[in-house]
Design a protein around this motif. Structure first.
Motif, PDB file in Angstrom:
ATOM      1  N   ARG A 187      26.577  49.926  -3.330  1.00  0.00           N
ATOM      2  CA  ARG A 187      26.548  48.477  -3.539  1.00  0.00           C
ATOM      3  C   ARG A 187      25.799  47.804  -2.400  1.00  0.00           C
ATOM      4  O   ARG A 187      25.993  48.139  -1.236  1.00  0.00           O
ATOM      5  CB  ARG A 187      27.957  47.908  -3.608  1.00  0.00           C
ATOM      6  CG  ARG A 187      28.756  48.440  -4.769  1.00  0.00           C
ATOM      7  CD  ARG A 187      30.082  47.710  -4.876  1.00  0.00           C
ATOM      8  NE  ARG A 187      30.919  48.297  -5.891  1.00  0.00           N
ATOM      9  CZ  ARG A 187      30.927  47.907  -7.153  1.00  0.00           C
ATOM     10  NH1 ARG A 187      30.144  46.940  -7.548  1.00  0.00           N
ATOM     11  NH2 ARG A 187      31.724  48.497  -8.026  1.00  0.00           N
ATOM     12  N   VAL A 188      24.968  46.853  -2.779  1.00  0.00           N
ATOM     13  CA  VAL A 188      24.232  46.069  -1.784  1.00  0.00           C
ATOM     14  C   VAL A 188      25.024  44.788  -1.530  1.00  0.00           C
ATOM     15  O   VAL A 188      25.358  44.074  -2.479  1.00  0.00           O
ATOM     16  CB  VAL A 188      22.809  45.738  -2.293  1.00  0.00           C
ATOM     17  CG1 VAL A 188      22.090  44.824  -1.324  1.00  0.00           C
ATOM     18  CG2 VAL A 188      22.018  47.014  -2.512  1.00  0.00           C
ATOM     19  N   PRO A 189      25.354  44.483  -0.277  1.00  0.00           N
ATOM     20  CA  PRO A 189      26.087  43.251   0.015  1.00  0.00           C
ATOM     21  C   PRO A 189      25.319  42.019  -0.476  1.00  0.00           C
ATOM     22  O   PRO A 189      24.089  42.029  -0.557  1.00  0.00           O
ATOM     23  CB  PRO A 189      26.204  43.248   1.540  1.00  0.00           C
ATOM     24  CG  PRO A 189      25.990  44.662   1.949  1.00  0.00           C
ATOM     25  CD  PRO A 189      25.082  45.261   0.928  1.00  0.00           C
ATOM     26  N   VAL A 190      26.046  40.960  -0.774  1.00  0.00           N
ATOM     27  CA  VAL A 190      25.447  39.722  -1.282  1.00  0.00           C
ATOM     28  C   VAL A 190      24.392  39.186  -0.314  1.00  0.00           C
ATOM     29  O   VAL A 190      23.350  38.679  -0.732  1.00  0.00           O
ATOM     30  CB  VAL A 190      26.551  38.654  -1.522  1.00  0.00           C
ATOM     31  CG1 VAL A 190      25.955  37.313  -1.898  1.00  0.00           C
ATOM     32  CG2 VAL A 190      27.516  39.143  -2.575  1.00  0.00           C
ATOM     33  N   GLU A 191      24.633  39.293   0.987  1.00  0.00           N
ATOM     34  CA  GLU A 191      23.702  38.775   2.000  1.00  0.00           C
ATOM     35  C   GLU A 191      22.474  39.653   2.171  1.00  0.00           C
ATOM     36  O   GLU A 191      21.533  39.286   2.856  1.00  0.00           O
ATOM     37  CB  GLU A 191      24.395  38.643   3.367  1.00  0.00           C
ATOM     38  CG  GLU A 191      25.597  37.754   3.377  1.00  0.00           C
ATOM     39  CD  GLU A 191      26.862  38.464   2.877  1.00  0.00           C
ATOM     40  OE1 GLU A 191      26.883  39.710   2.824  1.00  0.00           O
ATOM     41  OE2 GLU A 191      27.819  37.770   2.519  1.00  0.00           O
ATOM     42  N   GLU A 230      14.313  49.107   6.345  1.00  0.00           N
ATOM     43  CA  GLU A 230      14.392  48.998   4.893  1.00  0.00           C
ATOM     44  C   GLU A 230      15.218  47.755   4.591  1.00  0.00           C
ATOM     45  O   GLU A 230      16.369  47.650   5.025  1.00  0.00           O
ATOM     46  CB  GLU A 230      15.055  50.234   4.293  1.00  0.00           C
ATOM     47  CG  GLU A 230      14.241  51.488   4.468  1.00  0.00           C
ATOM     48  CD  GLU A 230      14.939  52.735   3.956  1.00  0.00           C
ATOM     49  OE1 GLU A 230      15.989  52.614   3.284  1.00  0.00           O
ATOM     50  OE2 GLU A 230      14.441  53.827   4.239  1.00  0.00           O
ATOM     51  N   ALA A 231      14.625  46.797   3.895  1.00  0.00           N
ATOM     52  CA  ALA A 231      15.305  45.552   3.528  1.00  0.00           C
ATOM     53  C   ALA A 231      15.550  45.576   2.025  1.00  0.00           C
ATOM     54  O   ALA A 231      14.627  45.834   1.253  1.00  0.00           O
ATOM     55  CB  ALA A 231      14.450  44.357   3.911  1.00  0.00           C
ATOM     56  N   VAL A 232      16.804  45.322   1.626  1.00  0.00           N
ATOM     57  CA  VAL A 232      17.172  45.380   0.214  1.00  0.00           C
ATOM     58  C   VAL A 232      18.057  44.189  -0.133  1.00  0.00           C
ATOM     59  O   VAL A 232      18.998  43.878   0.602  1.00  0.00           O
ATOM     60  CB  VAL A 232      17.948  46.688  -0.108  1.00  0.00           C
ATOM     61  CG1 VAL A 232      18.265  46.787  -1.594  1.00  0.00           C
ATOM     62  CG2 VAL A 232      17.191  47.906   0.364  1.00  0.00           C
ATOM     63  N   VAL A 233      17.743  43.523  -1.242  1.00  0.00           N
ATOM     64  CA  VAL A 233      18.597  42.470  -1.784  1.00  0.00           C
ATOM     65  C   VAL A 233      18.793  42.735  -3.271  1.00  0.00           C
ATOM     66  O   VAL A 233      18.001  43.434  -3.898  1.00  0.00           O
ATOM     67  CB  VAL A 233      18.010  41.053  -1.566  1.00  0.00           C
ATOM     68  CG1 VAL A 233      17.935  40.710  -0.090  1.00  0.00           C
ATOM     69  CG2 VAL A 233      16.655  40.914  -2.222  1.00  0.00           C
ATOM     70  N   VAL A 249       8.934  45.723  -3.594  1.00  0.00           N
ATOM     71  CA  VAL A 249       8.961  46.291  -4.941  1.00  0.00           C
ATOM     72  C   VAL A 249      10.266  45.890  -5.602  1.00  0.00           C
ATOM     73  O   VAL A 249      11.297  45.743  -4.945  1.00  0.00           O
ATOM     74  CB  VAL A 249       8.828  47.830  -4.945  1.00  0.00           C
ATOM     75  CG1 VAL A 249       7.489  48.275  -4.439  1.00  0.00           C
ATOM     76  CG2 VAL A 249       9.941  48.484  -4.172  1.00  0.00           C
ATOM     77  N   ASP A 250      10.225  45.694  -6.913  1.00  0.00           N
ATOM     78  CA  ASP A 250      11.429  45.458  -7.696  1.00  0.00           C
ATOM     79  C   ASP A 250      11.861  46.780  -8.301  1.00  0.00           C
ATOM     80  O   ASP A 250      11.048  47.504  -8.873  1.00  0.00           O
ATOM     81  CB  ASP A 250      11.156  44.431  -8.802  1.00  0.00           C
ATOM     82  CG  ASP A 250      10.984  43.030  -8.254  1.00  0.00           C
ATOM     83  OD1 ASP A 250      11.859  42.607  -7.481  1.00  0.00           O
ATOM     84  OD2 ASP A 250       9.989  42.371  -8.594  1.00  0.00           O
ATOM     85  N   ALA A 254      23.153  47.083 -13.821  1.00  0.00           N
ATOM     86  CA  ALA A 254      23.366  46.151 -12.704  1.00  0.00           C
ATOM     87  C   ALA A 254      22.108  45.318 -12.503  1.00  0.00           C
ATOM     88  O   ALA A 254      21.062  45.589 -13.092  1.00  0.00           O
ATOM     89  CB  ALA A 254      23.686  46.920 -11.420  1.00  0.00           C
ATOM     90  N   ALA A 255      22.233  44.296 -11.659  1.00  0.00           N
ATOM     91  CA  ALA A 255      21.079  43.452 -11.342  1.00  0.00           C
ATOM     92  C   ALA A 255      20.036  44.272 -10.593  1.00  0.00           C
ATOM     93  O   ALA A 255      20.368  45.193  -9.841  1.00  0.00           O
ATOM     94  CB  ALA A 255      21.524  42.262 -10.502  1.00  0.00           C
ATOM     95  N   SER A 256      18.776  43.935 -10.796  1.00  0.00           N
ATOM     96  CA  SER A 256      17.678  44.648 -10.136  1.00  0.00           C
ATOM     97  C   SER A 256      17.731  44.451  -8.626  1.00  0.00           C
ATOM     98  O   SER A 256      18.279  43.473  -8.126  1.00  0.00           O
ATOM     99  CB  SER A 256      16.336  44.148 -10.661  1.00  0.00           C
ATOM    100  OG  SER A 256      16.194  44.486 -12.009  1.00  0.00           O
TER     101      SER A 256
END
Length: 139
Positions: free
Chosen positions: A32-36, A67-70, A111-112, A118-120
């Motif tokens: 899971r990627v945190p909301v922030e 590595e930045a992920v949202v 990149v998407d 789940a959400a992209s």
């Protein structure tokens, strides 16, 4: 006693940890990627040093990676905010408290990524050049 390389990477991680996003170091992408958002600092490559003699010094342009992920519906704005905050942190102290000569990020290539059920994700690797010198190639 930590090497200059380790000290510099730890200082960079500490600055990233001050951001609202979760900052990890060398970990795998969690389920899971945190909301922030999520930042993972990778050690990267120190590269071939320039060498000067008398006194002997090894001058590195170490390429670390963030590595930045949202994730989520508003991921474009969240990604922009996250990457801008990384730039702000680095610009506030380019020497990481005097530990290196200069720290500078390069532009990310976002990149998407689709995730089934789940959400992209929107993600990028952000190279960070760390310029520093040591008296020993293993230090």
């Amino acid at each position: 006693m930590p090497t200059p390389r380790e000290t510099i990477l730890a200082a960079l991680h500490a600055r990233l940890s001050a951001l609202p996003a979760t900052a990890l170091r060398g970990d795998v992408l969690p389920e899971r990627v945190p909301v922030e958002g999520l930042l993972i600092l990778r050690e990267g490559e120190p590269g071939e040093p320039e060498v000067t003699l008398s006194p002997l010094r090894y001058h590195y342009q170490h390429r670390a990676e963030i590595e930045a992920v949202v994730q989520g519906a508003d991921r474009d704005a969240a990604f922009d905010t996250l990457t801008a905050s990384i730039g702000t942190v680095l610009a506030a102290d380019r020497t990481l408290g005097g530990l290196c000569d200069w720290a500078e990020a390069e532009a990310p290539r976002a990149v998407d990524l689709s995730v089934e059920g789940a959400a992209s994700l929107k993600a990028a690797v952000i190279p960070v050049l760390l310029h520093y010198s040591t008296a020993d190639a293993l230090a």
